[in-house]
Design an enzyme around this catalytic site. Structure first.
Site, PDB file in Angstrom:
ATOM      1  N   GLU A   1      21.468  35.953  43.303  1.00  0.00           N
ATOM      2  CA  GLU A   1      20.728  34.824  42.806  1.00  0.00           C
ATOM      3  C   GLU A   1      21.428  34.258  41.698  1.00  0.00           C
ATOM      4  O   GLU A   1      22.004  34.874  40.972  1.00  0.00           O
ATOM      5  CB  GLU A   1      19.643  35.387  42.445  1.00  0.00           C
TER       6      GLU A   1
ATOM      7  N   CYS B   1      23.847  46.156  39.864  1.00  0.00           N
ATOM      8  CA  CYS B   1      24.338  46.519  38.594  1.00  0.00           C
ATOM      9  C   CYS B   1      24.469  48.075  38.390  1.00  0.00           C
ATOM     10  O   CYS B   1      23.335  48.556  38.783  1.00  0.00           O
ATOM     11  CB  CYS B   1      23.580  45.909  37.411  1.00  0.00           C
TER      12      CYS B   1
ATOM     13  N   CYS C   1      15.184  46.283  33.476  1.00  0.00           N
ATOM     14  CA  CYS C   1      15.793  45.040  34.111  1.00  0.00           C
ATOM     15  C   CYS C   1      15.845  45.541  35.821  1.00  0.00           C
ATOM     16  O   CYS C   1      16.062  46.397  36.154  1.00  0.00           O
ATOM     17  CB  CYS C   1      17.158  44.916  33.883  1.00  0.00           C
TER      18      CYS C   1
ATOM     19  N   SER D   1      23.759  42.426  24.690  1.00  0.00           N
ATOM     20  CA  SER D   1      22.545  43.092  24.940  1.00  0.00           C
ATOM     21  C   SER D   1      22.404  43.951  24.227  1.00  0.00           C
ATOM     22  O   SER D   1      22.762  45.217  24.745  1.00  0.00           O
ATOM     23  CB  SER D   1      22.346  43.099  26.478  1.00  0.00           C
TER      24      SER D   1
ATOM     25  N   HIS E   1      19.493  45.157  21.991  1.00  0.00           N
ATOM     26  CA  HIS E   1      18.188  45.683  22.368  1.00  0.00           C
ATOM     27  C   HIS E   1      17.626  46.828  21.675  1.00  0.00           C
ATOM     28  O   HIS E   1      16.465  47.191  21.985  1.00  0.00           O
ATOM     29  CB  HIS E   1      18.099  46.026  24.066  1.00  0.00           C
TER      30      HIS E   1
ATOM     31  N   ASN F   1       9.756  40.730  30.579  1.00  0.00           N
ATOM     32  CA  ASN F   1       9.231  40.195  31.671  1.00  0.00           C
ATOM     33  C   ASN F   1       8.838  41.218  32.585  1.00  0.00           C
ATOM     34  O   ASN F   1       9.676  42.114  33.036  1.00  0.00           O
ATOM     35  CB  ASN F   1      10.023  39.045  32.175  1.00  0.00           C
TER      36      ASN F   1
ATOM     37  N   CYS G   1      14.431  36.194  32.818  1.00  0.00           N
ATOM     38  CA  CYS G   1      15.454  37.168  31.938  1.00  0.00           C
ATOM     39  C   CYS G   1      14.929  38.902  32.658  1.00  0.00           C
ATOM     40  O   CYS G   1      13.713  39.034  32.458  1.00  0.00           O
ATOM     41  CB  CYS G   1      15.710  37.326  30.682  1.00  0.00           C
TER      42      CYS G   1
END
Length: 381
Positions: A100, A134, A141, A233, A235, A309, A354
């Site tokens: 995507e 990944c 994620c 990233s 976090h 999200n 995200c």
């Protein structure tokens, strides 16, 4: 006598820069014609062959017919958010896998700078993928739930921009889609060199590569990709929390990562962008903000706070409250003088925000007002 069942080798993308240059060189054809081929495909994204490229030799046309395709990936579907700021593209690769890419549109006139309305208008950013799936396995994620399947070639990375130009003029590119870009380092470098050269001519200052912190690749990033933005990233402000939400962080201890980033910044003089996802009760308390401020106080950095999200009912995480995010931002800005922004989330209704990319398009009946565009020919730039 049994006939051979082996099929001819798959033709490669003309945007696989190292491969096409090597083939031209082996055939004694000047590589100076290659950007002309790229320009032709960029201007004719629906072309099925390369016979229309102007001013090539007969040998070049023969080589292109035998070994190359204008694009090896296919734009199979797209979804547009209900506010029309975001378009998610579903792209099928030659090996049958899909990735995507997401187009995000910002109207710069809606913001203020020095008390005045910003000039310009709508500016589009393309979020591209570098891998199918990944291997980092970050728990917040959706892409991490896929596991790792394959690396994209440099041509497949570049082709995402070719497909996107059918919808919008792209100004910025961020490597924040599916995959860990620095785990596909050679293809990443080659793709960016193509994207910042003719005919794409994306300014290096408008290209950002995001990483969870692959130290050995960060150590050579500035030499290979000067002036490209690096986003990390992070976090979490300490190793224990980082390992809890990002299992791969065990291989990249926070102290060693920060040393690598300091060396990178000393050499590049570039601002480092820190991505920090806000997880309720996990990493969003004031004590975490103070730890992060102390960790970054010697850096020239911008912290981008990212509201979490949702990625499905299986997730144990919740989004931080607006109040927690504002308090966190106030600590970083007020006490540590660190420039801190809160990411404007776009494309949540089409799972294009995200952390939500997982090779899917919403069903038209349940897309929260999103428009499902299954016939790509219905869309025009």
């Amino acid at each position: 006598m049994a006939s051979s069942s082996s099929s001819p080798p798959a033709r490669r993308s003309v945007f696989d820069a190292a491969y096409i240059r090597a083939e031209f060189d082996a055939a004694g054809i000047s590589p100076t014609f290659i950007p002309t081929i790229w320009k032709y495909v960029l201007q004719n994204p629906r072309c099925s062959d390369l016979d229309g490229v102007p001013s090539l030799s007969a040998a070049a046309y023969a080589l292109l017919r035998n070994k190359f395709r204008p694009t090896t990936s296919t734009l199979t579907a797209a979804a547009e958010s209900k506010d029309r700021t975001t378009t998610k593209l579903l792209i099928r690769l030659q090996n049958g896998e899909s990735v995507e890419a997401v187009i995000m549109r910002y109207d710069s006139r809606l913001g203020k700078y020095d008390g005045k309305t910003r000039p310009g208008g709508v500016r589009s950013t393309l979020c591209v993928s570098s891998q199918v799936g990944c291997k980092m396995g970050c728990r917040f994620c959706a892409t991490g739930t896929m596991g790792f399947k394959s690396n994209l070639s440099s041509g497949e990375i570049v082709e995402q921009l070719v497909h996107a130009t059918r919808y919008s003029q792209i100004r910025n590119i961020v490597f924040m889609g599916m995959g860990e870009p620095l785990n596909n380092y050679t293809a990443l470098v080659e793709a960016i060199q193509v994207l910042t050269g003719f005919p794409f001519q994306i300014s290096p200052k408008r290209v950002t590569v995001s990483t969870v912190g692959i130290i050995h690749s960060i150590n050579k990033f500035n030499n290979d990709l000067p002036n490209i933005n690096l986003a990390v990233s992070l976090h979490a402000p300490d190793q224990d929390i980082r390992c809890h939400i990002m299992p791969a962080a065990r291989a990249f201890p926070l102290a060693k990562l920060m040393n690598a980033l300091q060396s990178y910044q000393n050499a590049s003089k570039q601002t480092i962008f820190i991505e920090y996802i806000m997880l309720d009760g996990v990493n969003d308390q004031e004590e975490h903000a103070h730890k992060l401020g102390k960790l970054l106080e010697n850096f020239k950095a911008v912290v981008n706070l990212i509201p979490f999200n949702p990625i499905g009912s299986a997730s144990t995480f919740k989004t931080s409250s607006d109040q927690s995010i504002k308090k966190f931002q106030k600590v970083l800005r007020g006490i540590y003088s660190i420039r801190t922004t809160v990411r404007q989330e776009m494309g949540q209704d089409i799972a294009g925000a995200c952390g939500q990319l997982v090779v899917s398009l919403p069903d038209e009946r349940s897309a929260g007002g999103a428009t499902l565009l299954s016939d790509i020919e219905d869309l025009r730039i």
